[in-house]
Design a protein around this motif. Structure first.
Motif, PDB file in Angstrom:
ATOM      1  N   UNK A 239       0.827  -1.204   0.000  1.00 32.29           N
ATOM      2  CA  UNK A 239       0.000   0.000   0.000  1.00 32.29           C
ATOM      3  C   UNK A 239       0.861   1.254   0.000  1.00 32.29           C
ATOM      4  N   UNK A 240       1.905   1.242   0.826  1.00 32.74           N
ATOM      5  CA  UNK A 240       2.804   2.391   0.902  1.00 32.74           C
ATOM      6  C   UNK A 240       3.516   2.619  -0.427  1.00 32.74           C
ATOM      7  N   UNK A 241       3.983   1.528  -1.030  1.00 33.83           N
ATOM      8  CA  UNK A 241       4.676   1.628  -2.318  1.00 33.83           C
ATOM      9  C   UNK A 241       3.744   2.150  -3.401  1.00 33.83           C
ATOM     10  N   UNK A 242       2.502   1.656  -3.410  1.00 36.28           N
ATOM     11  CA  UNK A 242       1.531   2.083  -4.419  1.00 36.28           C
ATOM     12  C   UNK A 242       1.208   3.565  -4.284  1.00 36.28           C
ATOM     13  N   UNK A 243       1.030   4.021  -3.051  1.00 38.15           N
ATOM     14  CA  UNK A 243       0.707   5.434  -2.837  1.00 38.15           C
ATOM     15  C   UNK A 243       1.883   6.329  -3.246  1.00 38.15           C
ATOM     16  N   UNK A 244       3.094   5.864  -2.955  1.00 38.36           N
ATOM     17  CA  UNK A 244       4.272   6.641  -3.334  1.00 38.36           C
ATOM     18  C   UNK A 244       4.375   6.752  -4.854  1.00 38.36           C
ATOM     19  N   UNK A 245       4.131   5.641  -5.553  1.00 39.54           N
ATOM     20  CA  UNK A 245       4.181   5.661  -7.014  1.00 39.54           C
ATOM     21  C   UNK A 245       3.084   6.556  -7.587  1.00 39.54           C
ATOM     22  N   UNK A 246       1.911   6.516  -6.947  1.00 38.25           N
ATOM     23  CA  UNK A 246       0.808   7.357  -7.390  1.00 38.25           C
ATOM     24  C   UNK A 246       1.178   8.839  -7.263  1.00 38.25           C
ATOM     25  N   UNK A 247       1.778   9.176  -6.109  1.00 37.77           N
ATOM     26  CA  UNK A 247       2.206  10.560  -5.901  1.00 37.77           C
ATOM     27  C   UNK A 247       3.233  10.970  -6.947  1.00 37.77           C
ATOM     28  N   UNK A 248       4.219  10.118  -7.198  1.00 39.96           N
ATOM     29  CA  UNK A 248       5.270  10.446  -8.164  1.00 39.96           C
ATOM     30  C   UNK A 248       4.706  10.588  -9.573  1.00 39.96           C
ATOM     31  N   UNK A 249       3.708   9.759  -9.895  1.00 37.58           N
ATOM     32  CA  UNK A 249       3.091   9.835 -11.223  1.00 37.58           C
ATOM     33  C   UNK A 249       2.431  11.200 -11.428  1.00 37.58           C
TER      34      UNK A 249
END
Length: 412
Positions: A190-200
């Motif tokens: 979940x943390x990794x997905x949210x971080x990738x979403x933010x970076x996108x």
């Protein structure tokens, strides 16, 4: 009364017998075959375990990252289903080795004596070794090199409850371990997905078309590395004497009494493991020679500049070699978009909001993982607590269990 409580009441109501390491196990130190003899390290078939194996692959091991040949073995390999315990260097780690093996000299092997193999489940020993890990940390020899006092080590006691009780504890702890691992993996994903979403979304917002002006960073910004400071002057925590953050190549190095800058600045780490990382400093702070302080000449808002530099993935521009780094001259030659200041202002509001959400998740999810781990450790320690035969801890243990059941019912 739970199934486990009934089992305890039936099979060991008066406590259990405890036996020391020297009574239960044959012990030997691991060793490193000579690196000078290449034949020891070519086409090896015997796993040779190090601390790196535990860090990379967990605490129940059948494969190693390095193998040695049979000619490297002194006598015979250590037997399968042995426990290795770190008794020097990194204290407080252990693993169950499921195959015949060797380990380096940082480990002591616990090999169950033949007369106890029919009465003891090695997985029960494995779980109880978490208590041994903590005991080892408290029994260190004094000196420059961390090592366990082996006389005290030999006196550490393991409970020996009936085999049926051991197996039930192993079953419960195996289930707890699996659930904890699944939850940790879920929260980490979940943390990794949210971080990738933010970076996108950040990268999307900071992508500009050809109508936008582009300039060299050296033409739009002042970029200058800080000054060296003695490590002895850097404190790990802030205090009245050292209240100011000290930025180095990997972010905040510690706290110092000196100030080199005042204001708001993006700071680029130009050396170290996180070379190219971007931090944002506010107020009074100190920057070392490994930190590049960036100041707009007017073309950028400082906060926008921080987001822009972060999105540029500066690590890709580091020099190659034994000690990679980022030269200020190379940073100055990078080309970056220069949108109008009102556009920058709007983007800063959006990106700051995104970053705040991401930061909250970075705090909350790891905290949740730690809380679940502590909960698991609490129940593991409770299951592994036995009164020694004749001890009053039997009553204390029953009281603890009753209290936990009452708390669970109230929570439900």
């Amino acid at each position: 009364m739970s199934k486990f409580d009934k089992m305890i009441a039936k099979l060991c109501p008066d406590g259990v017998e405890y036996k020391t390491i020297s009574e239960l196990f044959n012990t030997r130190n691991g060793y490193t075959p000579s690196k000078a003899k290449k034949e020891y390290w070519i086409n090896g078939t015997i796993p040779w375990f190090r601390m790196e194996d535990i860090r990379e692959n967990g605490r129940i091991l059948s494969k190693a990252t390095q193998y040695v040949s049979e000619s490297a073995v002194k006598g015979s390999p250590f037997p399968a289903n042995s426990i290795i315990v770190a008794t020097s260097a990194t204290i407080g780690e252990h693993a169950l080795i499921k195959v015949p093996s060797l380990a380096n000299q940082r480990f002591t092997y616990l090999m169950l004596k033949d007369e106890y193999k029919a009465y003891i489940d090695i997985m029960f020993i494995y779980y109880y070794c978490f208590k041994l890990d903590e005991y080892c940390k408290a029994c260190l020899n004094h000196g420059n090199f961390a090592s366990v006092d082996m006389r005290k080590f030999a006196k550490f006691k393991f409970p020996v409850p009936p085999l049926e009780v051991q197996r039930e504890i192993v079953r419960v702890l195996d289930s707890f371990t699996l659930l904890t691992a699944e939850l940790t993996a879920e929260l980490t994903a979940e943390l990794t997905a949210r971080k990738k979403q933010y970076e996108f979304y950040r990268d999307k917002l900071l992508s500009f078309d050809i109508g936008t002006r582009f300039e060299r960073l050296g033409d739009t910004c002042n970029m200058k590395a800080g000054k060296a400071i003695l490590s002895a002057r850097i404190s790990e925590k802030p205090s009245n004497i050292t209240p100011y953050k000290c930025f180095g190549g990997n972010g905040v190095r510690g706290y110092v009494s000196d100030v080199s800058h005042h204001g708001e600045f993006p700071i680029i780490g130009r050396q170290g493991a996180l070379c190219g990382n971007v931090n944002y400093a506010t107020g009074d702070f100190y920057a070392t020679e490994h930190a590049v302080v960036v100041e707009s000449k007017g073309a950028y808002l400082q906060r926008f500049l921080y987001h822009l530099l972060t999105a540029m993935n500066l690590n890709q521009y580091k020099s190659q070699g034994a000690q990679p780094g980022l030269a200020v001259k190379n940073l100055e030659n990078l080309i970056a978009p220069v949108p109008p200041l009102d556009v920058q202002e709007r983007l800063v509001r959006v990106l700051d909001n995104f970053e705040s959400i991401c930061t909250d998740l970075n705090i909350a999810l790891p905290a949740e993982i730690r809380a679940r781990q502590k909960q698991y450790e609490y129940y593991r320690d409770l299951l592994l607590t036995f009164a020694e035969t004749g001890s009053t801890l039997v009553t204390d243990r029953q009281t603890d269990r009753q209290t936990d059941r009452q708390t669970d019912r109230q929570t439900d």
